[in-house]
Scaffold this motif. Structure first.
Motif, PDB file in Angstrom:
ATOM      1  N   GLU A  54      11.643  49.791   5.417  1.00 49.67           N
ATOM      2  CA  GLU A  54      11.812  48.426   5.640  1.00 49.67           C
ATOM      3  C   GLU A  54      10.769  47.769   6.129  1.00 49.67           C
ATOM      4  O   GLU A  54      10.715  47.916   7.270  1.00 49.67           O
ATOM      5  N   VAL A  55      10.441  46.649   5.748  1.00 49.54           N
ATOM      6  CA  VAL A  55       9.528  45.847   6.229  1.00 49.54           C
ATOM      7  C   VAL A  55      10.150  44.326   6.570  1.00 49.54           C
ATOM      8  O   VAL A  55      10.855  43.853   5.857  1.00 49.54           O
ATOM      9  N   VAL A  56      10.130  44.061   7.956  1.00 48.53           N
ATOM     10  CA  VAL A  56      10.734  42.746   8.264  1.00 48.53           C
ATOM     11  C   VAL A  56       9.588  41.969   8.908  1.00 48.53           C
ATOM     12  O   VAL A  56       8.769  42.166   9.921  1.00 48.53           O
ATOM     13  N   ARG A  57       9.251  40.639   8.399  1.00 53.58           N
ATOM     14  CA  ARG A  57       8.358  39.949   8.848  1.00 53.58           C
ATOM     15  C   ARG A  57       8.951  39.103  10.061  1.00 53.58           C
ATOM     16  O   ARG A  57       9.829  38.172  10.031  1.00 53.58           O
ATOM     17  N   VAL A  58       8.085  39.228  11.427  1.00 56.50           N
ATOM     18  CA  VAL A  58       8.823  38.315  12.530  1.00 56.50           C
ATOM     19  C   VAL A  58       7.637  37.491  12.834  1.00 56.50           C
ATOM     20  O   VAL A  58       6.707  37.705  13.470  1.00 56.50           O
ATOM     21  N   PRO A  59       7.755  36.087  12.637  1.00 57.48           N
ATOM     22  CA  PRO A  59       6.818  35.181  12.894  1.00 57.48           C
ATOM     23  C   PRO A  59       6.555  34.937  14.332  1.00 57.48           C
ATOM     24  O   PRO A  59       7.702  34.877  15.305  1.00 57.48           O
ATOM     25  N   ASN A  61       3.290  33.303  15.701  1.00 52.81           N
ATOM     26  CA  ASN A  61       2.547  32.042  15.965  1.00 52.81           C
ATOM     27  C   ASN A  61       1.976  31.688  17.310  1.00 52.81           C
ATOM     28  O   ASN A  61       2.421  30.373  17.922  1.00 52.81           O
ATOM     29  N   THR A  76      10.451  52.074  15.344  1.00 47.07           N
ATOM     30  CA  THR A  76       9.738  50.862  14.493  1.00 47.07           C
ATOM     31  C   THR A  76       8.419  50.793  14.964  1.00 47.07           C
ATOM     32  O   THR A  76       7.873  50.869  16.181  1.00 47.07           O
ATOM     33  N   ILE A  78       5.352  48.530  15.113  1.00 48.21           N
ATOM     34  CA  ILE A  78       4.915  47.104  15.041  1.00 48.21           C
ATOM     35  C   ILE A  78       3.580  46.860  14.857  1.00 48.21           C
ATOM     36  O   ILE A  78       2.509  47.346  15.627  1.00 48.21           O
ATOM     37  N   ILE A  81      -0.273  41.168  12.531  1.00 44.74           N
ATOM     38  CA  ILE A  81      -1.043  40.491  11.578  1.00 44.74           C
ATOM     39  C   ILE A  81      -1.714  39.332  12.216  1.00 44.74           C
ATOM     40  O   ILE A  81      -1.029  38.332  12.979  1.00 44.74           O
ATOM     41  N   GLU A  83      -4.767  36.244  12.304  1.00 44.07           N
ATOM     42  CA  GLU A  83      -5.592  35.127  11.395  1.00 44.07           C
ATOM     43  C   GLU A  83      -6.570  34.158  12.191  1.00 44.07           C
ATOM     44  O   GLU A  83      -5.968  34.000  13.340  1.00 44.07           O
TER      45      GLU A  83
END
Length: 143
Positions: A54-59, A61, A76, A78, A81, A83
């Protein structure tokens, strides 16, 4: 003509035997083979595992100075990612001020200059003087 053989000469023929060996298949009997299949039913319990992710994207920023390493929190994993983001900063900077004052300075100078003015001289030839006419402004007359 002579055959070139001596009449006393005899011929002896020599013989040689050669052995020839061979083989041939001979059927002495035959064999038949049959298979018999016996069936029986067995029951086996087997545990099978199936994994899913299960992949949950947590913003997030949030600016960071260095890239954070992947970390484990319980069961889990972590994975950060990252940029690169181009940052252009524009700001007002007060470099200097100009202070301007107005001053009034008064001085007296003496100036000598030649000024000219003109005067009209009227000459009449009718015998009247300019004083005799009241409609005309006073003027000097030349004769």
């Amino acid at each position: 003509m002579t055959s070139g053989r001596d009449p006393e000469e005899r011929r002896i023929v020599l013989h040689e035997e050669a052995l020839s060996v061979g083989k041939r298949p001979v059927e002495r009997g035959s064999v038949s083979i049959a298979t018999i299949v016996h069936e029986r039913r067995e029951q086996v319990d087997l545990d099978l595992d199936r994994e899913s992710v299960e992949v949950v994207r947590v913003p997030v920023n949030r600016p960071v100075e260095v890239a954070p390493a992947p970390r484990q929190d319980g069961d889990t994993l972590i994975i950060p990612i990252l940029e690169e983001e181009l940052v252009v900063t524009k700001r007002l900077v007060l470099r200097e001020e100009l202070h301007v004052r107005k001053r009034t300075e008064r001085r007296t100078e003496r100036i000598a200059e030649t000024l000219r003015s003109e005067e009209a001289v009227v000459t009449r030839h009718d015998g009247r003087t300019p004083d005799e006419s009241q409609t005309n402004p006073p003027f000097r007359e030349q004769e």
